[in-house]
Every structure is written in structure tokens, then in C-alpha cells.
Design a protein around this motif. Structure first.
Motif, short mmCIF file in Angstrom:
data_model
loop_
_atom_site.label_atom_id
_atom_site.label_comp_id
_atom_site.label_asym_id
_atom_site.label_seq_id
_atom_site.Cartn_x
_atom_site.Cartn_y
_atom_site.Cartn_z
N LEU A 97 65.13 101.80 44.93
CA LEU A 97 65.48 103.12 45.45
C LEU A 97 64.27 104.04 45.35
O LEU A 97 63.58 104.07 44.34
CB LEU A 97 66.63 103.74 44.65
CG LEU A 97 67.91 102.91 44.54
CD1 LEU A 97 68.89 103.57 43.60
CD2 LEU A 97 68.53 102.74 45.90
N ARG A 98 64.07 104.83 46.40
CA ARG A 98 62.98 105.80 46.40
C ARG A 98 63.41 106.96 47.29
O ARG A 98 63.83 106.76 48.41
CB ARG A 98 61.69 105.16 46.93
CG ARG A 98 60.59 106.13 47.31
CD ARG A 98 59.95 106.77 46.07
NE ARG A 98 59.20 107.96 46.42
CZ ARG A 98 57.88 108.04 46.48
NH1 ARG A 98 57.15 106.99 46.23
NH2 ARG A 98 57.31 109.17 46.77
N GLU A 99 63.30 108.16 46.75
CA GLU A 99 63.58 109.33 47.58
C GLU A 99 62.27 109.77 48.22
O GLU A 99 61.25 109.90 47.55
CB GLU A 99 64.15 110.46 46.73
CG GLU A 99 64.57 111.64 47.59
CD GLU A 99 65.25 112.73 46.79
OE1 GLU A 99 64.93 113.90 47.05
OE2 GLU A 99 66.08 112.42 45.92
N TRP A 100 62.31 109.97 49.53
CA TRP A 100 61.13 110.42 50.26
C TRP A 100 61.53 111.57 51.16
O TRP A 100 62.38 111.41 52.04
CB TRP A 100 60.52 109.28 51.07
CG TRP A 100 59.31 109.70 51.85
CD1 TRP A 100 59.25 109.95 53.18
CD2 TRP A 100 58.00 109.93 51.33
NE1 TRP A 100 57.98 110.33 53.53
CE2 TRP A 100 57.18 110.32 52.42
CE3 TRP A 100 57.43 109.85 50.07
CZ2 TRP A 100 55.84 110.63 52.27
CZ3 TRP A 100 56.09 110.15 49.93
CH2 TRP A 100 55.32 110.53 51.02
N GLN A 101 60.96 112.74 50.93
CA GLN A 101 61.24 113.94 51.70
C GLN A 101 62.73 114.21 51.81
O GLN A 101 63.27 114.48 52.88
CB GLN A 101 60.58 113.86 53.07
CG GLN A 101 59.07 113.82 52.97
CD GLN A 101 58.38 113.78 54.31
OE1 GLN A 101 58.98 113.50 55.34
NE2 GLN A 101 57.08 114.08 54.30
#
Length: 151
Positions: A97-101
Motif C-alpha cells: 500500500l502506498r498513498e500518492w497525492q
């Protein structure tokens, strides 16, 4: 009186040199087209090459020793090398999981690669590039590798 060594100044100047100028230096020093890697890679390889040309490269004995150590490590077998690289790979089925913008990105580790938004990818770097529009080390982007520690 001895003349000051110009090499340290040349190395320091690499940090403020434009990327097109770094690529031009690459062409001059390596007599090849620069690889499509990031600026940091170009700077480090150019710094090494400048020093290598000015002060000389590795001694033949050192090169032989490094080659012998590589052989000792994996017997020169590329399959063994790939197995070693796979040891650090997350197990199949792991979700990254990675939050981007402000948008959560979910990648699933598959048997032969990765899946993002229902599409297969061979590398995390390709997914990171698709998400951001710029070149990233996928392992760093998804938090699997500390870039500072690795450097």
C-alpha cells in the motif's frame, strides 16, 4: 610551488551542472550515449570516471580479486544470483500500500511479477513510474528499501 588539483572542483561542479550538460560530459568521457538512469546515477558514474582518468583505475590485481570474490559468492551462475535477489522479494499474495497525492495505491505481489489496477507488471519501478509519471526505484517508492541505508 605545486599547482592545485582541479579534480575536486570538477567533482563539486557536477552537483550544479544541468542534466543535458551531464549527458554531454558522459558522451565525452565514455564515448557512448548516456543510460536512461536518474541524475544521481549520472553524477556518481561521471565522478568515478573523472577520477579514474585523472588518477588511474583499479589495479589489475584488484579487478582479479573482485572477480574471484564474485565467483566465490555465486560461482558465476546468473540463476544463483537471481535466487539471491528473490530472497528479499515479498511473498506471493502480499499487498503493498502506498498513498500518492491523496490516492491509495495497492499492488499485489504475484508469482512472476506484480499486479496494479488489474494489470500485470514485471517490476515495482514500472508501477511507480505509472503512478507518478517519473522514474522511481520501486522498492524505495513502496517502502521496501531505505534509500539512504542502501546508498
Amino acid at each position: 610551488m605545486t599547482k592545485p588539483d582541479p579534480i575536486p572542483a570538477r567533482l563539486a561542479a557536477l552537483k550544479t551542472t544541468s542534466t543535458p550538460d551531464l549527458k554531454a560530459q558522459w558522451r565525452d568521457l565514455f564515448e557512448t550515449e548516456p543510460p536512461p538512469f536518474n541524475r544521481r546515477y549520472l553524477e556518481s558514474r561521471l565522478a568515478y570516471r573523472i577520477q579514474e582518468l585523472a588518477y588511474g583505475g583499479l589495479k589489475p590485481e584488484t579487478i582479479k580479486r573482485l572477480e574471484a570474490l564474485g565467483e566465490q559468492l555465486d560461482g558465476g551462475n546468473i540463476t544463483t544470483r537471481r535466487i539471491r535477489a528473490d530472497r528479499d522479494r515479498p511473498i506471493t499474495g502480499t499487498r503493498l500500500l502506498r498513498e500518492w497525492q491523496g490516492v491509495e495505491q495497492i499492488v499485489t505481489v504475484m508469482q512472476g511479477g506484480f499486479e496494479w489496477q488489474g494489470r500485470p507488471y514485471q517490476s515495482l519501478s514500472a508501477i511507480a513510474r505509472a503512478i507518478t509519471g517519473t522514474r522511481w526505484n520501486g522498492w524505495v517508492f513502496f517502502g521496501l528499501k531505505n534509500h539512504r541505508r542502501a546508498a
